[in-house]
Design a protein around this motif. Structure first.
Motif, PDB file in Angstrom:
ATOM      1  N   TYR A 348       0.809  -1.169  -0.066  1.00  0.00           N
ATOM      2  CA  TYR A 348      -0.154   0.037   0.143  1.00  0.00           C
ATOM      3  C   TYR A 348       0.659   1.307  -0.073  1.00  0.00           C
ATOM      4  O   TYR A 348       1.997   1.478   0.397  1.00  0.00           O
ATOM      5  CB  TYR A 348      -0.966  -0.133   1.247  1.00  0.00           C
ATOM      6  CG  TYR A 348      -2.010  -1.201   1.322  1.00  0.00           C
ATOM      7  CD1 TYR A 348      -3.288  -1.119   0.434  1.00  0.00           C
ATOM      8  CD2 TYR A 348      -1.506  -2.484   2.051  1.00  0.00           C
ATOM      9  CE1 TYR A 348      -3.762  -2.075   0.349  1.00  0.00           C
ATOM     10  CE2 TYR A 348      -2.408  -3.122   2.237  1.00  0.00           C
ATOM     11  CZ  TYR A 348      -3.591  -3.641   1.359  1.00  0.00           C
ATOM     12  OH  TYR A 348      -4.392  -4.473   1.250  1.00  0.00           O
ATOM     13  N   THR A 349       0.333   2.121  -0.601  1.00  0.00           N
ATOM     14  CA  THR A 349       0.983   3.670  -0.659  1.00  0.00           C
ATOM     15  C   THR A 349       0.544   4.564   0.479  1.00  0.00           C
ATOM     16  O   THR A 349      -0.588   4.469   1.014  1.00  0.00           O
ATOM     17  CB  THR A 349       0.639   4.185  -1.918  1.00  0.00           C
ATOM     18  OG1 THR A 349      -0.866   4.585  -2.068  1.00  0.00           O
ATOM     19  CG2 THR A 349       1.190   3.400  -3.101  1.00  0.00           C
ATOM     20  N   ARG A 350       1.278   5.796   0.694  1.00  0.00           N
ATOM     21  CA  ARG A 350       0.960   6.755   1.520  1.00  0.00           C
ATOM     22  C   ARG A 350      -0.294   7.312   1.143  1.00  0.00           C
ATOM     23  O   ARG A 350      -1.405   7.538   1.980  1.00  0.00           O
ATOM     24  CB  ARG A 350       1.931   7.567   1.518  1.00  0.00           C
ATOM     25  CG  ARG A 350       3.269   7.348   2.306  1.00  0.00           C
ATOM     26  CD  ARG A 350       4.284   8.282   2.229  1.00  0.00           C
ATOM     27  NE  ARG A 350       5.499   8.038   2.642  1.00  0.00           N
ATOM     28  CZ  ARG A 350       6.718   8.745   2.695  1.00  0.00           C
ATOM     29  NH1 ARG A 350       6.588  10.066   2.502  1.00  0.00           N
ATOM     30  NH2 ARG A 350       7.714   8.341   3.346  1.00  0.00           N
ATOM     31  N   ALA A 351      -0.626   7.434  -0.270  1.00  0.00           N
ATOM     32  CA  ALA A 351      -1.909   8.140  -0.649  1.00  0.00           C
ATOM     33  C   ALA A 351      -3.167   7.180  -0.196  1.00  0.00           C
ATOM     34  O   ALA A 351      -4.512   7.911   0.169  1.00  0.00           O
ATOM     35  CB  ALA A 351      -1.716   8.213  -2.177  1.00  0.00           C
ATOM     36  N   TYR A 352      -3.036   5.997  -0.522  1.00  0.00           N
ATOM     37  CA  TYR A 352      -4.249   5.172   0.173  1.00  0.00           C
ATOM     38  C   TYR A 352      -4.136   5.091   1.329  1.00  0.00           C
ATOM     39  O   TYR A 352      -5.350   5.012   1.983  1.00  0.00           O
ATOM     40  CB  TYR A 352      -3.715   3.752  -0.654  1.00  0.00           C
ATOM     41  CG  TYR A 352      -4.792   2.771  -0.225  1.00  0.00           C
ATOM     42  CD1 TYR A 352      -6.083   2.886  -0.746  1.00  0.00           C
ATOM     43  CD2 TYR A 352      -4.873   1.667   0.701  1.00  0.00           C
ATOM     44  CE1 TYR A 352      -7.167   1.961  -0.623  1.00  0.00           C
ATOM     45  CE2 TYR A 352      -5.735   0.687   0.932  1.00  0.00           C
ATOM     46  CZ  TYR A 352      -7.037   1.042   0.565  1.00  0.00           C
ATOM     47  OH  TYR A 352      -8.070   0.123   0.554  1.00  0.00           O
ATOM     48  N   LEU A 353      -3.182   4.967   2.093  1.00  0.00           N
ATOM     49  CA  LEU A 353      -3.502   5.107   3.757  1.00  0.00           C
ATOM     50  C   LEU A 353      -4.147   6.214   4.300  1.00  0.00           C
ATOM     51  O   LEU A 353      -5.051   6.277   5.112  1.00  0.00           O
ATOM     52  CB  LEU A 353      -2.107   4.738   4.470  1.00  0.00           C
ATOM     53  CG  LEU A 353      -1.438   3.365   4.277  1.00  0.00           C
ATOM     54  CD1 LEU A 353      -0.276   3.294   4.389  1.00  0.00           C
ATOM     55  CD2 LEU A 353      -2.347   2.335   4.897  1.00  0.00           C
ATOM     56  N   ARG A 354      -3.728   7.364   3.609  1.00  0.00           N
ATOM     57  CA  ARG A 354      -4.260   8.676   3.766  1.00  0.00           C
ATOM     58  C   ARG A 354      -5.719   8.590   3.732  1.00  0.00           C
ATOM     59  O   ARG A 354      -6.693   8.964   4.379  1.00  0.00           O
ATOM     60  CB  ARG A 354      -3.722   9.730   2.926  1.00  0.00           C
ATOM     61  CG  ARG A 354      -4.243  11.217   3.428  1.00  0.00           C
ATOM     62  CD  ARG A 354      -3.810  12.188   2.793  1.00  0.00           C
ATOM     63  NE  ARG A 354      -4.239  13.545   3.139  1.00  0.00           N
ATOM     64  CZ  ARG A 354      -5.379  14.218   2.653  1.00  0.00           C
ATOM     65  NH1 ARG A 354      -6.088  13.378   1.679  1.00  0.00           N
ATOM     66  NH2 ARG A 354      -5.826  15.048   3.133  1.00  0.00           N
ATOM     67  N   HIS A 355      -6.143   8.108   2.512  1.00  0.00           N
ATOM     68  CA  HIS A 355      -7.305   7.974   2.124  1.00  0.00           C
ATOM     69  C   HIS A 355      -8.247   7.033   2.951  1.00  0.00           C
ATOM     70  O   HIS A 355      -9.519   7.593   3.414  1.00  0.00           O
ATOM     71  CB  HIS A 355      -7.542   7.453   0.749  1.00  0.00           C
ATOM     72  CG  HIS A 355      -8.961   6.656   0.380  1.00  0.00           C
ATOM     73  ND1 HIS A 355     -10.032   7.345   0.298  1.00  0.00           N
ATOM     74  CD2 HIS A 355      -9.198   5.420   0.242  1.00  0.00           C
ATOM     75  CE1 HIS A 355     -11.119   6.472  -0.094  1.00  0.00           C
ATOM     76  NE2 HIS A 355     -10.751   5.233  -0.140  1.00  0.00           N
ATOM     77  N   LEU A 356      -7.661   6.208   3.562  1.00  0.00           N
ATOM     78  CA  LEU A 356      -8.347   5.106   4.673  1.00  0.00           C
ATOM     79  C   LEU A 356      -8.412   5.995   5.769  1.00  0.00           C
ATOM     80  O   LEU A 356      -9.747   6.036   6.527  1.00  0.00           O
ATOM     81  CB  LEU A 356      -7.751   3.997   4.913  1.00  0.00           C
ATOM     82  CG  LEU A 356      -7.390   2.892   3.831  1.00  0.00           C
ATOM     83  CD1 LEU A 356      -6.583   1.807   4.254  1.00  0.00           C
ATOM     84  CD2 LEU A 356      -8.834   2.389   3.308  1.00  0.00           C
ATOM     85  N   PHE A 357      -7.632   6.790   6.308  1.00  0.00           N
ATOM     86  CA  PHE A 357      -7.884   7.692   7.394  1.00  0.00           C
ATOM     87  C   PHE A 357      -8.918   8.635   7.283  1.00  0.00           C
ATOM     88  O   PHE A 357      -9.720   8.899   8.165  1.00  0.00           O
ATOM     89  CB  PHE A 357      -6.440   8.196   7.995  1.00  0.00           C
ATOM     90  CG  PHE A 357      -5.814   7.146   8.871  1.00  0.00           C
ATOM     91  CD1 PHE A 357      -6.048   6.840   9.992  1.00  0.00           C
ATOM     92  CD2 PHE A 357      -4.503   6.411   8.235  1.00  0.00           C
ATOM     93  CE1 PHE A 357      -5.109   5.889  10.792  1.00  0.00           C
ATOM     94  CE2 PHE A 357      -3.722   5.479   8.950  1.00  0.00           C
ATOM     95  CZ  PHE A 357      -3.906   5.508  10.090  1.00  0.00           C
ATOM     96  N   LYS A 358      -8.688   9.553   6.315  1.00  0.00           N
ATOM     97  CA  LYS A 358      -9.706  10.298   5.873  1.00  0.00           C
ATOM     98  C   LYS A 358     -11.056   9.965   5.894  1.00  0.00           C
ATOM     99  O   LYS A 358     -12.072  10.364   6.347  1.00  0.00           O
ATOM    100  CB  LYS A 358      -9.254  11.306   4.790  1.00  0.00           C
ATOM    101  CG  LYS A 358      -7.919  11.841   4.725  1.00  0.00           C
ATOM    102  CD  LYS A 358      -7.971  12.804   5.922  1.00  0.00           C
ATOM    103  CE  LYS A 358      -8.698  14.237   5.551  1.00  0.00           C
ATOM    104  NZ  LYS A 358      -8.615  15.075   6.538  1.00  0.00           N
ATOM    105  N   SER A 359     -11.140   8.740   5.337  1.00  0.00           N
ATOM    106  CA  SER A 359     -12.577   7.906   5.130  1.00  0.00           C
ATOM    107  C   SER A 359     -13.156   7.277   6.595  1.00  0.00           C
ATOM    108  O   SER A 359     -14.064   6.596   6.407  1.00  0.00           O
ATOM    109  CB  SER A 359     -12.524   7.162   4.133  1.00  0.00           C
ATOM    110  OG  SER A 359     -12.451   7.710   2.990  1.00  0.00           O
ATOM    111  N   LYS A 360     -12.167   7.278   7.417  1.00  0.00           N
ATOM    112  CA  LYS A 360     -12.434   6.425   8.680  1.00  0.00           C
ATOM    113  C   LYS A 360     -12.874   5.125   8.418  1.00  0.00           C
ATOM    114  O   LYS A 360     -13.473   4.303   9.226  1.00  0.00           O
ATOM    115  CB  LYS A 360     -13.735   7.091   9.652  1.00  0.00           C
ATOM    116  CG  LYS A 360     -13.540   8.664   9.751  1.00  0.00           C
ATOM    117  CD  LYS A 360     -14.652   9.326  10.651  1.00  0.00           C
ATOM    118  CE  LYS A 360     -14.404  10.882  10.928  1.00  0.00           C
ATOM    119  NZ  LYS A 360     -13.123  11.183  11.392  1.00  0.00           N
TER     120      LYS A 360
END
Length: 411
Positions: A348-360
């Motif tokens: 996984y990438t930082r962008a995807y992980l950021r998306h997961l956190f922002k999407s809760k």
């Protein structure tokens, strides 16, 4: 219980005579632990958001659960009936349980889940509560009365109860029941608490022997004594001398420690305690603290911090810790660390992980936790290898220079 040899005198001289790092092996009924070792925390027989299988894949050697929490839910008798902690949580490796002493301190002072590492501008003293908190535990010479944080029910913990609970839980390594003080307490109270802990330790050893004979059909469970004494050299050394003659299988170094004094206090203890026994430092995991502990003779240590910070999007990298929710990572399609072999960084990438956190999304915490645990596990594994091959000082200094030498992550 522990096999291994100390570092040669030549390396000790290299570090001004204070270097006590060593490698070794702790043998338990559920396998061996190669030391130094970081022990991930599975408080309630589970790591938050991470499966035991994932931790095994990332190189964890053992896990530590919390006797206080398991006593309250589901009950230590349930774990005993299930075949013990390892079977209950489907973790095939060695396990530890703490005694509940930390929870006694936090319930009694209202300081919360994290040990206060300084006296602060306004020390609480011996009887005051943290602002806005309610006292839920009271200590006396025989034990502790406390109220469950789940439903308010009143319970009693004594050294004998703690031993029974931990024997039922069935961990390979247990800790004696102690009174954990903080740096807010006065010297006079530290002395009282230390004597109480000494007497409790004797009672723990006696009850441990009784239960071991009663439960001879079960695998042997090792018992570690806990060294208290806060920041006072004479109290720490006295505690070590007192507990050294009680027949413990190993020792835990506990209590609130000023960060600047961590190495000094640990060294007081390792100088006094029997050389061939394992030493466990309770509750540390920052890279500089880990190296300080290893430098001064600690074999194992635990902390909830890697998974706790991961749940708020904070992750470790070779050049420091950063938060994945930062806007700069929205289109960053690289892993958290391109040198990390963990499951998260290889998929996984930082962008995807950021998306997961922002999407809760809940798997955000899972993936960040896997990475953070692997980061600390690899840090310690690297230190272990470097001690053996004679490159420890270079490894330590390069790691810390990279981690703390910049305020920017490798983006």
């Amino acid at each position: 219980m522990r096999d291994g040899k100390g570092v040669p005198e030549a390396r000790i001289r290299e570090n001004g005579g204070q270097f006590q790092a060593r490698t070794g092996t702790i043998t338990t009924p559920h396998g061996q632990i190669q030391t130094p070792a970081f022990i991930p925390v599975a408080t309630q027989a589970a790591m938050k958001a991470v499966l035991p299988e994932s931790m095994a894949a990332e190189g964890a050697q053992a896990m530590l659960a919390n006797a206080y929490h398991l006593f309250l839910e589901p009950g230590d008798d349930v774990l005993d009936e299930a075949g013990g902690l390892s079977t209950f949580m489907n973790w095939p490796g060695p396990t530890f349980t703490d005694s509940g002493g930390f929870q006694v301190m936090s319930l009694g002072s209202g300081l919360g889940k994290v040990i206060d590492m300084s006296t602060g501008a306004s020390p609480l003293g011996d009887s005051q509560m943290a602002p806005g908190q309610k006292r839920m535990a009271r200590v006396d010479d025989d034990g502790v009365w406390f109220r469950s944080y789940l439903n308010g029910d009143l319970h009693r913990f004594t050294p004998e109860v703690s031993m029974r609970v931990q024997h039922n839980i069935g961990a390979d390594i247990m800790f004696a029941f102690d009174e954990l003080t903080t740096l807010h307490n006065t010297r006079a109270y530290q002395e009282v608490a230390l004597e109480r802990t000494r007497k409790w330790a004797l009672r723990c050893v006696s009850e441990h022997h009784r239960l071991t004979q009663e439960r001879a059909h079960k695998p042997y469970q090792a018992l570690f004594g806990v060294i208290q004494g806060a920041q006072y050299e004479d109290l720490r050394r006295q505690a070590c001398r007192d507990l050294s003659g009680m027949g413990f299988d190993g020792f835990g170094i506990g209590g609130a420690l000023e960060k600047s004094q961590l190495g000094t206090i640990v060294r007081w203890c390792t100088e006094e305690l029997p050389e061939n026994t394992p030493k466990h430092l309770l509750g540390i995991s920052e890279p500089d603290d880990i190296f300080t502990a290893i430098d001064n003779g600690v074999d194992t240590f635990d902390c909830v911090s890697p998974t706790r910070v991961a749940r708020s999007s904070a992750v470790y990298s070779p050049t420091g810790r950063f938060n994945l929710t930062n806007i700069r990572f929205k289109r960053d399609f690289t892993p958290i660390s391109d040198t990390c072999p963990c499951y998260t960084c290889t998929h996984y990438t930082r962008a995807y992980l950021r998306h997961l956190f922002k999407s809760k999304e809940r798997n955000a915490a899972t993936l960040a936790s896997i990475h953070n645990e692997r980061f600390v596990l690899d840090l310690v594994a690297g230190a272990r290898a470097a001690i053996d091959d004679g490159t420890y000082f270079e490894y330590r200094d390069e790691f810390l220079g990279s981690y703390y030498g910049t305020t920017q992550p490798n983006i």
